[in-house]
Design a protein around this motif. Structure first.
Motif, PDB file in Angstrom:
ATOM      1  N   LEU A   7       0.828  -1.199   0.000  1.00 39.94           N
ATOM      2  CA  LEU A   7       0.000   0.000   0.000  1.00 39.94           C
ATOM      3  C   LEU A   7       0.867   1.255   0.000  1.00 39.94           C
ATOM      4  N   MET A   8       0.627   2.134  -0.952  1.00 37.87           N
ATOM      5  CA  MET A   8       1.303   3.428  -0.986  1.00 37.87           C
ATOM      6  C   MET A   8       0.471   4.446  -0.215  1.00 37.87           C
ATOM      7  N   ILE A   9       1.117   5.108   0.738  1.00 40.46           N
ATOM      8  CA  ILE A   9       0.458   6.193   1.477  1.00 40.46           C
ATOM      9  C   ILE A   9       1.155   7.503   1.113  1.00 40.46           C
ATOM     10  N   MET A  10       0.378   8.409   0.569  1.00 43.98           N
ATOM     11  CA  MET A  10       0.853   9.758   0.248  1.00 43.98           C
ATOM     12  C   MET A  10       0.285  10.714   1.293  1.00 43.98           C
ATOM     13  N   VAL A  11       1.080  11.664   1.726  1.00 48.29           N
ATOM     14  CA  VAL A  11       0.578  12.653   2.681  1.00 48.29           C
ATOM     15  C   VAL A  11       0.576  14.032   2.040  1.00 48.29           C
ATOM     16  N   ALA A  12      -0.543  14.739   2.235  1.00 52.64           N
ATOM     17  CA  ALA A  12      -0.696  16.117   1.758  1.00 52.64           C
ATOM     18  C   ALA A  12      -0.836  17.004   2.992  1.00 52.64           C
ATOM     19  N   PRO A  13       0.283  17.493   3.534  1.00 50.35           N
ATOM     20  CA  PRO A  13       0.266  18.089   4.869  1.00 50.35           C
ATOM     21  C   PRO A  13      -0.247  19.508   4.990  1.00 50.35           C
ATOM     22  N   ASN A  14      -0.427  20.216   3.864  1.00 53.30           N
ATOM     23  CA  ASN A  14      -0.843  21.614   4.006  1.00 53.30           C
ATOM     24  C   ASN A  14      -1.859  22.089   2.972  1.00 53.30           C
ATOM     25  N   GLY A  44       4.662   5.838   8.136  1.00 51.02           N
ATOM     26  CA  GLY A  44       4.263   4.915   7.083  1.00 51.02           C
ATOM     27  C   GLY A  44       4.062   5.501   5.703  1.00 51.02           C
ATOM     28  N   ALA A  45       4.165   6.821   5.546  1.00 55.74           N
ATOM     29  CA  ALA A  45       3.995   7.436   4.233  1.00 55.74           C
ATOM     30  C   ALA A  45       5.273   7.301   3.403  1.00 55.74           C
ATOM     31  N   CYS A  46       5.104   7.125   2.102  1.00 48.89           N
ATOM     32  CA  CYS A  46       6.271   7.017   1.217  1.00 48.89           C
ATOM     33  C   CYS A  46       6.335   8.143   0.188  1.00 48.89           C
ATOM     34  N   ILE A  47       5.276   8.978   0.121  1.00 50.88           N
ATOM     35  CA  ILE A  47       5.235  10.075  -0.846  1.00 50.88           C
ATOM     36  C   ILE A  47       4.728  11.336  -0.166  1.00 50.88           C
ATOM     37  N   LEU A  48       5.394  12.450  -0.421  1.00 54.90           N
ATOM     38  CA  LEU A  48       4.938  13.762   0.022  1.00 54.90           C
ATOM     39  C   LEU A  48       4.294  14.479  -1.151  1.00 54.90           C
ATOM     40  N   HIS A  49       3.047  14.880  -0.997  1.00 51.63           N
ATOM     41  CA  HIS A  49       2.380  15.759  -1.958  1.00 51.63           C
ATOM     42  C   HIS A  49       2.651  17.180  -1.486  1.00 51.63           C
ATOM     43  N   LEU A 259       3.226  -2.028   3.794  1.00 48.18           N
ATOM     44  CA  LEU A 259       3.327  -0.647   3.342  1.00 48.18           C
ATOM     45  C   LEU A 259       4.468  -0.506   2.353  1.00 48.18           C
ATOM     46  N   ALA A 260       4.236   0.267   1.313  1.00 47.08           N
ATOM     47  CA  ALA A 260       5.254   0.467   0.287  1.00 47.08           C
ATOM     48  C   ALA A 260       6.349   1.399   0.775  1.00 47.08           C
ATOM     49  N   SER A 261       7.571   1.049   0.488  1.00 52.41           N
ATOM     50  CA  SER A 261       8.693   1.964   0.684  1.00 52.41           C
ATOM     51  C   SER A 261       8.749   2.895  -0.519  1.00 52.41           C
ATOM     52  N   LYS A 266       8.404   3.767  -6.365  1.00 51.27           N
ATOM     53  CA  LYS A 266       9.039   4.113  -7.638  1.00 51.27           C
ATOM     54  C   LYS A 266       8.751   3.066  -8.702  1.00 51.27           C
ATOM     55  N   LEU A 267       8.882   1.813  -8.339  1.00 56.03           N
ATOM     56  CA  LEU A 267       8.680   0.726  -9.288  1.00 56.03           C
ATOM     57  C   LEU A 267       7.217   0.650  -9.722  1.00 56.03           C
TER      58      LEU A 267
END
Length: 273
Positions: A7-14, A44-49, A259-261, A266-267
């Motif tokens: 699972l990919m977790i992206m966070v959108a913090p603002n 656990g997030a792997c991507i920053l929006h 959880l995805a790293s 990337k892959l």
């Protein structure tokens, strides 16, 4: 669940509109954003929006500020992907949005379909931009707000404006509901037919977690954070962004989902090294 992709977790913090008056822990500066990103990565997030602000605290698409953020993220949170936004917020033209990406050439960027291809006349420029992004290996995530956006995406793909290959999308839930309160059922209109490529969902309002767990259950990936929601399911104000991330990570763990790293993400997304 255990046989599914991580699972990919992206966070959108603002986001572009909220500020510290909405929540004292909402990051406004690059330093605050990096600190929040690190805590979310550890949760656990792997991507920053990523959204950036100018010196007055207003939404910005300044390439130089983005370069500073990307450099700080690479230095302090290297095990996290960064997706820049091109959101217009009524301030920027379609050309300015595309110019940001072509100048910065980030690994990842999000683009709202209705902003980037608002008219038939804009399709020529959009086709050139998407073709360039494909050649430059800039991974674009297309943001969709409703079923009409999804229909237009499919039409533009058939017309060759967007790449014929599978496109990564973000389904935004609750944008047009009263008081911006999404419901899990808001995802239904996007699921006919289901997409085979990695797709994400985000949700406005206090029901964010219920919406996201529903998306996970039917094969989606998660985007959470203060851009869309400040609240826990209980109605209590969330202490910080990483609390919202941790909720999703805990749900995945209960479901037996890894959880995805950043490397795995990337892959899955085809992000360049």
């Amino acid at each position: 669940m255990s046989k599914q992709l991580p699972l990919m977790i992206m966070v959108a913090p603002n986001g572009a509109r909220r500020n510290e008056k909405d929540h004292h822990g909402l990051p406004m500066t690059i330093e605050q954003t990096v600190i929040a990103a690190l805590a979310c990565q550890q949760a656990g997030a792997c991507i920053l929006h990523a959204h950036i602000r100018d010196k007055q605290g207003k939404h910005s698409l300044d390439a130089f500020i983005y370069e500073e953020l990307l450099a700080e993220m690479a230095n302090q949170v290297p095990d996290m992907l960064v997706q820049i936004t091109t959101e217009a917020v009524g301030q920027y033209s379609t050309q300015q949005q595309m110019d940001l990406v072509t100048k910065l050439r980030p690994k990842m960027a999000s683009v709202a379909l209705r902003e980037l291809v608002p008219t038939v006349a804009s399709e020529v420029g959009a086709k050139h931009f998407f073709s360039w992004a494909n050649e430059a290996q800039v991974q674009l995530q297309v943001i969709l707000y409703d079923a009409a956006d999804l229909k237009r995406l499919n039409e533009l793909q058939k017309a060759g404006v967007l790449p014929g290959k599978t496109v990564c999308v973000l389904y935004v839930l609750g944008r047009y509901r009263e008081n911006l309160q999404a419901q899990p059922s808001d995802l239904d209109e996007f699921m006919k037919p289901k997409r085979q490529s990695p797709w994400f969902a985000c949700a406005f309002g206090q029901n964010e977690h219920a919406c996201i767990t529903n998306a996970i259950d039917i094969g989606g990936h998660a985007r959470v954070g203060f851009e869309n929601n400040l609240w826990l399911p209980s109605g209590e104000l969330a202490a910080n962004n990483h609390t919202l991330v941790a909720q999703v990570a805990n749900y995945a763990q209960i479901q037996g989902r890894s959880l995805a790293s950043a490397q795995q993400a990337k892959l899955m997304l085809g992000v360049r090294e």
